[in-house]
Design a protein around this motif. Sequence first.
Motif, short mmCIF file in Angstrom:
data_model
loop_
_atom_site.label_atom_id
_atom_site.label_comp_id
_atom_site.label_asym_id
_atom_site.label_seq_id
_atom_site.Cartn_x
_atom_site.Cartn_y
_atom_site.Cartn_z
N LEU A 169 26.48 13.91 1.61
CA LEU A 169 25.13 13.92 1.04
C LEU A 169 24.57 15.33 0.97
O LEU A 169 23.83 15.69 0.06
CB LEU A 169 24.20 13.03 1.85
N LEU A 170 24.93 16.17 1.97
CA LEU A 170 24.47 17.57 1.94
C LEU A 170 25.02 18.27 0.71
O LEU A 170 24.33 19.07 0.07
CB LEU A 170 24.93 18.31 3.20
N ALA A 173 23.13 17.04 -2.29
CA ALA A 173 21.80 17.65 -2.34
C ALA A 173 21.89 19.07 -2.88
O ALA A 173 21.12 19.47 -3.76
CB ALA A 173 21.16 17.64 -0.95
N SER A 176 22.78 19.19 -6.60
CA SER A 176 21.69 18.86 -7.52
C SER A 176 20.56 19.90 -7.44
O SER A 176 19.60 19.83 -8.19
CB SER A 176 21.17 17.45 -7.27
N LEU A 177 20.70 20.86 -6.53
CA LEU A 177 19.78 22.01 -6.55
C LEU A 177 20.42 23.17 -7.31
O LEU A 177 19.88 24.27 -7.36
CB LEU A 177 19.42 22.44 -5.13
N PRO A 191 27.91 26.58 7.20
CA PRO A 191 26.91 26.34 8.25
C PRO A 191 26.96 24.93 8.82
O PRO A 191 26.73 24.75 10.02
CB PRO A 191 25.57 26.61 7.55
N TRP A 268 18.92 25.75 15.56
CA TRP A 268 18.36 24.68 14.72
C TRP A 268 18.72 23.29 15.21
O TRP A 268 18.16 22.30 14.76
CB TRP A 268 18.80 24.85 13.28
N ARG A 270 18.31 22.26 18.29
CA ARG A 270 17.47 21.83 19.42
C ARG A 270 16.06 21.47 18.97
O ARG A 270 15.41 22.28 18.31
CB ARG A 270 17.40 22.94 20.47
N PRO A 271 15.60 20.28 19.31
CA PRO A 271 14.25 19.89 18.91
C PRO A 271 13.19 20.68 19.67
O PRO A 271 13.46 21.21 20.71
CB PRO A 271 14.16 18.42 19.26
N VAL B 81 16.92 15.69 -6.94
CA VAL B 81 17.13 14.39 -6.28
C VAL B 81 16.41 14.37 -4.92
O VAL B 81 16.48 15.33 -4.16
CB VAL B 81 18.63 14.11 -6.06
N PHE B 83 16.46 11.98 -1.59
CA PHE B 83 17.26 10.91 -1.00
C PHE B 83 16.45 10.13 0.03
O PHE B 83 15.53 10.66 0.63
CB PHE B 83 18.48 11.49 -0.28
N GLU B 85 17.55 9.35 2.88
CA GLU B 85 17.86 9.93 4.20
C GLU B 85 17.39 11.39 4.29
O GLU B 85 17.88 12.14 5.12
CB GLU B 85 19.36 9.87 4.45
N VAL B 87 18.10 14.27 3.79
CA VAL B 87 19.19 15.22 3.54
C VAL B 87 18.68 16.66 3.43
O VAL B 87 19.01 17.38 2.48
CB VAL B 87 20.01 14.86 2.29
N LEU B 88 17.88 17.08 4.40
CA LEU B 88 17.51 18.49 4.46
C LEU B 88 18.68 19.26 5.05
O LEU B 88 19.54 18.68 5.72
CB LEU B 88 16.28 18.67 5.35
N PHE B 89 18.72 20.57 4.82
CA PHE B 89 19.75 21.40 5.44
C PHE B 89 19.26 21.74 6.84
O PHE B 89 18.32 22.53 6.99
CB PHE B 89 20.00 22.66 4.61
N PRO B 90 19.87 21.16 7.88
CA PRO B 90 19.30 21.28 9.22
C PRO B 90 19.33 22.70 9.78
O PRO B 90 18.56 23.03 10.67
CB PRO B 90 20.17 20.35 10.07
N TRP B 91 20.21 23.56 9.24
CA TRP B 91 20.31 24.92 9.77
C TRP B 91 19.31 25.87 9.11
O TRP B 91 19.24 27.03 9.46
CB TRP B 91 21.74 25.46 9.58
N PHE B 100 15.70 26.92 -1.28
CA PHE B 100 17.15 26.85 -1.51
C PHE B 100 17.52 26.95 -2.99
O PHE B 100 18.39 27.74 -3.37
CB PHE B 100 17.70 25.55 -0.90
N GLY B 101 16.86 26.16 -3.81
CA GLY B 101 17.18 26.15 -5.24
C GLY B 101 16.91 27.49 -5.91
O GLY B 101 17.82 28.08 -6.51
N PHE B 132 12.33 24.04 12.15
CA PHE B 132 13.59 23.48 11.67
C PHE B 132 13.40 21.97 11.47
O PHE B 132 12.58 21.36 12.16
CB PHE B 132 14.71 23.75 12.66
N VAL B 134 14.85 19.39 12.48
CA VAL B 134 14.98 18.55 13.66
C VAL B 134 13.64 18.40 14.39
O VAL B 134 13.43 17.46 15.14
CB VAL B 134 16.08 19.11 14.59
N GLN B 135 12.72 19.35 14.13
CA GLN B 135 11.43 19.32 14.81
C GLN B 135 10.38 18.50 14.06
O GLN B 135 9.23 18.43 14.49
CB GLN B 135 10.92 20.76 14.99
N ARG B 148 11.21 20.59 -1.81
CA ARG B 148 12.45 21.27 -2.15
C ARG B 148 12.90 20.92 -3.57
O ARG B 148 13.32 21.78 -4.34
CB ARG B 148 13.55 20.89 -1.15
N ALA B 149 12.77 19.63 -3.91
CA ALA B 149 13.17 19.20 -5.25
C ALA B 149 12.25 19.82 -6.30
O ALA B 149 12.71 20.34 -7.32
CB ALA B 149 13.15 17.68 -5.34
#
Lengths: 271, 255
Positions: A169-170, A173, A176-177, A191, A268, A270-271, B81, B83, B85, B87-91, B100-101, B132, B134-135, B148-149
């Motif tokens: 899915l990444l 994503a 599509s960007l 990454p 990234w 760690r919450p 798109v 989604f 879920e 689907v962000l880039f977690p890093w 990003f785009g 990030f 995750v937060q 982002r889209a």
Amino acid sequence: MSTVTDLVQWGLRGASLPRRRALALRLGVVLAFLALWSLASGLVVLLGLFNPIFLAGPWLVLGKVWELALSGELWGHLGATLERVAVGFTTGALLALALGLPAGQWRAVRNLLEPIVEILRPIPPLAMLPLFIVWAGIGETSKVAFITYATFFPMFLSTVHAVQQVDPLLLRAAASLGARRPQLFFRVVLPAALPEILTGIRLGVALSFFVIVISEFIGAEQGLGYLINDGRNFFLVPQMLGAAIVLGLLGYAGNALVVRLGRHWLRWERP
Amino acid sequence: MSARVQLEGLHKTFGVDGHAAPALSDVSLEVHAGELLCLLGPSGCGKSTLLNIVAGFLPPTRGRVLVDGAPVTGPGPERGVVFQEYVLFPWLTVAQNVEFGPRLQGAPAERCRAIAARYLHMVGLSEHAAKFPVQLSGGMKQRVAIARALANSPSIVLMDEPFGALDAQTREVLQEELSRIQRVEHKTIIFVTHSIREAVYLADRVVVLNRAPGRIKEIFTIKLPEARDRFAPEFTRYESEITRLVKEEVARVHE
């Protein structure tokens, strides 16, 4: 936390305690261990159980390390071991990445490499050491090459797996960007695979200290492994134990370094 | 900037254990430029498959998708798109995700930052730019994904049950925000949902799909003002009308 891999990689770890208490606890345990060791070696002398030369007390061992450090002899050995590990491990890591990243990305590469890796991987690396000596002599080359060989497999496999596990899915994503193939690889696959690649690298670091000692037992004039073997030849138990302790500290530092780098690169997670 | 989407005779069949499982059957549809179109149907009706084909993630077995007359052959930046879920880039930080785009397109850093700031402001997350993913909570993550889209200035936005994983309150808030953003941006949006309320609240037109294989059952044009009131009698009328139709469909399947 139960597989051998986990133990090699992470060591035994209990539940985390507050920093201060954890530190105090560790220090206490180490001191208690030293005390127990002193007691045991003292009893051997007092009761005349066996020749005390077999079990030198901790102060004798630490004194020997200190003496070797002062005379400068220790640094030569330490440097030799470190250099072999650094060169051998780095080469192994670069090879693992150079082959593992494409193998994870492209099925064709994977199919090409898999049979070879699967034939070689189950052979304990130590079984190949004499062969390396026959091929490359007893000099530096065989030792460095041996570390490279031994550390390559776990790092290669974790790299392949890491790339294969990247969430499709990444990739969708990113595509599509507007990401094209090389961008997908460098900006998403790399990454996203990094955490698992770093896990493999930690395993590689641990393994390189594991195998260097043995290759230094055989035909070396320097290195901590040599120091241990030399101690065996001349019955210098404090020297053997001292060199082992220094090796332990090196391995600990190597792991700590990778963990620290990982903490920075993977902040990234760690919450 | 919005584009017209034409779906022409789309068929999709999946191979499942050697059997051919039809997912879509002869779907033809035109999505007008600047329209928010909802694809509505029970789960398993192929609405997500349809969206994935428009996104270019899946090839249709037969038929084609045209965007402003040009056939779709794969994913592309003109079709953003969102989604379910997230689907962000977690890093990447929130701001870096939004950038990003534009960064891929090689826009200068300063411009990227300005774009990110604008869209983060639009979704109300300016203060969280340096965090990030995750937060963040689920609702915040989905706002980032929408930002982002949009930051990539697509002419079409495809949303696959984007609020499906959120709690009811957050869901309504995000519906209101999307409706507010759409009044400014006027994108062509294809929005997949199984919530009738959500469809009536957001859509200019609601396309109800049949189940297995998915085909178009009926198209409703929602003639309600842009800012909608969920408790208005007209709203409720659309809701019950569509509900009746969908119930029929579910009942038919269970017979």
